[in-house]
Design a protein around this motif. Structure first.
Motif, PDB file in Angstrom:
ATOM      1  N   THR A 142      34.130  27.741  64.658  1.00  0.00           N
ATOM      2  CA  THR A 142      32.965  26.889  64.430  1.00  0.00           C
ATOM      3  C   THR A 142      31.871  27.114  65.478  1.00  0.00           C
ATOM      4  OG1 THR A 142      34.131  25.102  65.587  1.00  0.00           O
ATOM      5  CG2 THR A 142      34.170  25.044  63.187  1.00  0.00           C
ATOM      6  N   GLY A 143      32.014  28.168  66.271  1.00  0.00           N
ATOM      7  CA  GLY A 143      30.994  28.473  67.284  1.00  0.00           C
ATOM      8  C   GLY A 143      29.762  29.114  66.655  1.00  0.00           C
ATOM      9  N   PRO A 144      28.656  29.143  67.373  1.00  0.00           N
ATOM     10  CA  PRO A 144      27.406  29.685  66.817  1.00  0.00           C
ATOM     11  C   PRO A 144      27.495  31.158  66.431  1.00  0.00           C
ATOM     12  CG  PRO A 144      27.188  29.216  69.190  1.00  0.00           C
ATOM     13  CD  PRO A 144      28.480  28.621  68.742  1.00  0.00           C
ATOM     14  N   ARG A 145      28.368  31.914  67.082  1.00  0.00           N
ATOM     15  CA  ARG A 145      28.470  33.347  66.750  1.00  0.00           C
ATOM     16  C   ARG A 145      29.600  33.648  65.773  1.00  0.00           C
ATOM     17  NH1 ARG A 145      27.415  33.204  71.878  1.00  0.00           N
ATOM     18  NH2 ARG A 145      25.460  34.056  72.709  1.00  0.00           N
ATOM     19  N   ASP A 146      30.368  32.632  65.412  1.00  0.00           N
ATOM     20  CA  ASP A 146      31.488  32.861  64.484  1.00  0.00           C
ATOM     21  C   ASP A 146      30.991  33.040  63.049  1.00  0.00           C
ATOM     22  OD1 ASP A 146      33.533  32.732  66.378  1.00  0.00           O
ATOM     23  OD2 ASP A 146      33.534  30.549  66.356  1.00  0.00           O
ATOM     24  N   ASP A 202      23.308  26.478  52.018  1.00  0.00           N
ATOM     25  CA  ASP A 202      22.747  27.820  52.215  1.00  0.00           C
ATOM     26  C   ASP A 202      22.464  28.523  50.890  1.00  0.00           C
ATOM     27  OD1 ASP A 202      23.024  27.291  54.874  1.00  0.00           O
ATOM     28  OD2 ASP A 202      24.641  28.738  55.250  1.00  0.00           O
ATOM     29  N   ARG A 254      28.107  23.427  54.152  1.00  0.00           N
ATOM     30  CA  ARG A 254      27.121  24.379  54.661  1.00  0.00           C
ATOM     31  C   ARG A 254      26.845  25.504  53.652  1.00  0.00           C
ATOM     32  NH1 ARG A 254      27.377  27.842  60.361  1.00  0.00           N
ATOM     33  NH2 ARG A 254      25.668  29.236  59.846  1.00  0.00           N
ATOM     34  N   LYS A 290      32.322  23.631  56.501  1.00  0.00           N
ATOM     35  CA  LYS A 290      31.907  24.967  56.043  1.00  0.00           C
ATOM     36  C   LYS A 290      31.534  24.972  54.564  1.00  0.00           C
ATOM     37  CE  LYS A 290      33.950  27.709  59.678  1.00  0.00           C
ATOM     38  NZ  LYS A 290      33.840  29.119  60.052  1.00  0.00           N
ATOM     39  N   ALA A 294      30.157  32.298  59.472  1.00  0.00           N
ATOM     40  CA  ALA A 294      29.830  30.952  58.976  1.00  0.00           C
ATOM     41  C   ALA A 294      30.862  30.389  57.998  1.00  0.00           C
ATOM     42  CB  ALA A 294      28.460  30.983  58.316  1.00  0.00           C
TER      43      ALA A 294
END
Length: 364
Positions: A206-210, A265, A261, A258, A212
């Motif tokens: 769930t990190g910003p670079r993981d 998206d 999201r 997720k 999505a």
């Protein structure tokens, strides 16, 4: 409506022998023979035990479904079967049975995808699927986010689990807590009396670079197991209810976050949740809460249709017939890793699928 296709579906991808009968989007019969008790003493599904159980249950379960539906086998418009993904030996029993029935009855055969079937089953509950449909599938073997514009021909994976599926994590934590097998229902039960905020377990990927939309539950599983071991090593009692609630919250928090999201998206205003873990009460509640807040319509089939069943296979088969998709050939084989991008396995176009023999109709 007599023009809606009447289809029999056979599901044997794991430990349930499921036979369903569907007319269009109407469920007529859903017969299941489960071998879960035979696996419980091993703490997991044993493929050979499952295959043997399917073999023994197949004919009686088909006969029960026909009787429940009040239809005769010769009235069917097609026979659908899970061709994959799943346990190879188990799938083989279903595929062989489906071929035998389809051949003897002179009916078209449809080898369909287990995951696409989990999405399509919702038609039996809430009517035709919106196009496109966003689906979150969570089960013992799969956790995936899928976008489908046509369930018979176009299913696009947006994300999937990169290690353990959610259901697998439930089974393993239940084992560490000595709660037995399968783990999902029992953890759900204990969690109701626990505090989901008692222990801060990690939220995977769930990190910003993981990525999505991908899932990972192996780190969570390890963290929970270590937490329990540390308590036991210190001679303290393990708070089973709080552990269950906190673990369950970590899983469903990530799944629902997720999924919502992905809907935002992709500009999709519907979310369908399916698969065995969709029977989890906390997943249903949190998904409902988050979808409502985001203005997304949530579709979750009733419990019995979330776990593996023949009705979901029949539902997808009926859709194949209704949309005039090419049936599978007699050389259809079980594919334990059938990709979700193949909702069904069509045969070659050049030979007439319903063969000469059917004129005498072997099955009387």
């Amino acid at each position: 409506m007599a023009d809606e296709p009447l289809v029999l579906g056979i599901e044997t991808s794991c430990d349930e022998t499921g036979v369903g009968i569907v007319r269009g989007t109407t469920l007529l019969a859903d017969a299941v023979a489960s071998s879960v008790d035979e696996h419980a003493r091993f703490g997991g599904v044993v493929p050979e035990v499952a295959s043997r159980a399917h073999l023994e249950a197949m004919v009686p379960t088909i006969e029960r479904a026909l009787k429940d539906a009040g239809v005769s086998a010769k009235d069917l418009d097609g026979v659908a079967v899970t061709a994959g993904p799943g346990l190879a030996g188990a799938l083989l029993v279903g595929v062989s049975a489906a071929k035998a029935y389809a051949y003897a009855l002179g009916k078209p055969l449809y080898g369909v995808n287990h995951l696409a079937s989990h999405i399509c089953v919702d038609q039996l509950e809430h009517g035709p699927l919106p196009e496109p449909t966003m689906a979150l599938l969570v089960s013992g073997g799969h956790s995936s986010l899928l976008l489908s514009s046509d369930i018979t021909s176009d299913v696009r994976p947006l994300g999937a689990t990169i290690d353990d599926a959610a259901g697998e994590a439930f089974d393993k934590i239940a084992r560490v807590l000595n709660l037995g097998f399968p783990g999902g229902p029992v953890i759900d039960r204990y969690a109701k009396e626990g505090d989901p905020a008692a222990i801060a377990f990690p939220r995977g990927l769930t990190g910003p670079r993981d990525p999505a939309y991908d899932f990972s539950f192996s780190g969570l599983k390890t963290a929970v197991a270590r937490w329990i071991e540390a308590k036991r090593a210190a001679g303290e009692e393990v708070p089973v209810r709080d552990v269950s609630a906190s673990f369950q919250e970590a899983v469903v928090d990530v799944l629902t976050r997720k999924a919502v999201r992905a809907c935002r998206d992709e500009g999709v205003d519907h979310l369908m949740i399916g698969g065995g873990v969709a029977a989890n009460s906390r997943l249903r509640a949190l998904a409902a809460e988050r979808c409502e807040a985001a203005g997304i319509r949530l579709r979750v089939p009733r419990m019995k249709l979330c776990t593996d069943n023949g009705a979901m296979v029949a539902a997808l088969g009926a859709e194949m017939v209704a949309r005039n998709r090419t049936p599978s050939g007699w050389d259809l084989s079980a594919d334990s890793s059938l990709p979700v991008t193949d909702p069904h396995v069509p045969g070659s176009h050049h030979h007439d699928h319903v063969h000469e023999v059917s004129k005498e109709n072997l099955y009387s």
